[in-house]
Design an enzyme around this catalytic site. Sequence first.
Site, mmCIF file in Angstrom:
data_model
loop_
_atom_site.group_PDB
_atom_site.id
_atom_site.type_symbol
_atom_site.label_atom_id
_atom_site.label_comp_id
_atom_site.label_asym_id
_atom_site.label_seq_id
_atom_site.Cartn_x
_atom_site.Cartn_y
_atom_site.Cartn_z
ATOM 1 N N TYR A 66 12.163 3.290 -41.251
ATOM 2 C CA TYR A 66 10.808 3.605 -41.705
ATOM 3 C C TYR A 66 10.810 4.004 -43.173
ATOM 4 O O TYR A 66 11.848 4.306 -43.754
ATOM 5 C CB TYR A 66 10.170 4.703 -40.840
ATOM 6 C CG TYR A 66 10.693 6.100 -41.065
ATOM 7 C CD1 TYR A 66 10.072 6.954 -41.977
ATOM 8 C CD2 TYR A 66 11.784 6.586 -40.363
ATOM 9 C CE1 TYR A 66 10.537 8.253 -42.175
ATOM 10 C CE2 TYR A 66 12.251 7.887 -40.553
ATOM 11 C CZ TYR A 66 11.623 8.711 -41.462
ATOM 12 O OH TYR A 66 12.078 9.986 -41.653
ATOM 13 N N CYS A 67 9.613 4.005 -43.753
ATOM 14 C CA CYS A 67 9.415 4.441 -45.130
ATOM 15 C C CYS A 67 8.067 5.164 -45.191
ATOM 16 O O CYS A 67 7.683 5.827 -44.233
ATOM 17 C CB CYS A 67 9.474 3.264 -46.100
ATOM 18 S SG CYS A 67 8.190 2.018 -45.846
ATOM 19 N N ARG A 68 7.325 5.001 -46.254
ATOM 20 C CA ARG A 68 6.018 5.650 -46.374
ATOM 21 C C ARG A 68 4.933 4.831 -45.686
ATOM 22 O O ARG A 68 4.156 5.346 -44.907
ATOM 23 C CB ARG A 68 5.660 5.867 -47.843
ATOM 24 C CG ARG A 68 4.329 6.561 -48.055
ATOM 25 C CD ARG A 68 4.052 6.818 -49.543
ATOM 26 N NE ARG A 68 2.764 7.449 -49.713
ATOM 27 C CZ ARG A 68 1.622 6.787 -49.827
ATOM 28 N NH1 ARG A 68 1.600 5.474 -49.784
ATOM 29 N NH2 ARG A 68 0.483 7.441 -49.990
ATOM 30 N N ILE A 93 5.656 6.512 -42.394
ATOM 31 C CA ILE A 93 5.490 7.905 -42.000
ATOM 32 C C ILE A 93 4.044 8.373 -42.186
ATOM 33 O O ILE A 93 3.633 9.368 -41.598
ATOM 34 C CB ILE A 93 6.503 8.798 -42.759
ATOM 35 C CG1 ILE A 93 6.682 10.124 -42.030
ATOM 36 C CG2 ILE A 93 6.099 8.966 -44.210
ATOM 37 C CD1 ILE A 93 7.878 10.917 -42.494
#
Length: 107
Positions: A66-68, A93
Amino acid sequence: MSIFSMFHRPDMNDGVEQARKTPGALLLDVRTPEEYAAGHVPGSRNIPLDRVGQAELDREAPLFVYCRSGARSGQACSILRERGYDATNIGGILHYEGTLEQGGQQV
């Protein structure tokens, strides 16, 4: 393929749940160390996108990335798959509804 499937976004919450249910899985955060320290999913490991190509990870471990927003994690999954890893993009996220941890060190 329908037009709607082109815009399907992974569900971060489902992805975290799946990672926690998968034996040996690694939850991988590919944001910057500063973003990671500001708040990350508990139990995740931080390897920024610009270092994913050099990371040495357990090849047997399923990776949930995952990332932003889901864009960098998509790029990271492509890199990891090219290197022979089992990597799944679980999105960003921004859409996570669980508790976040702050602090921590980049691994």
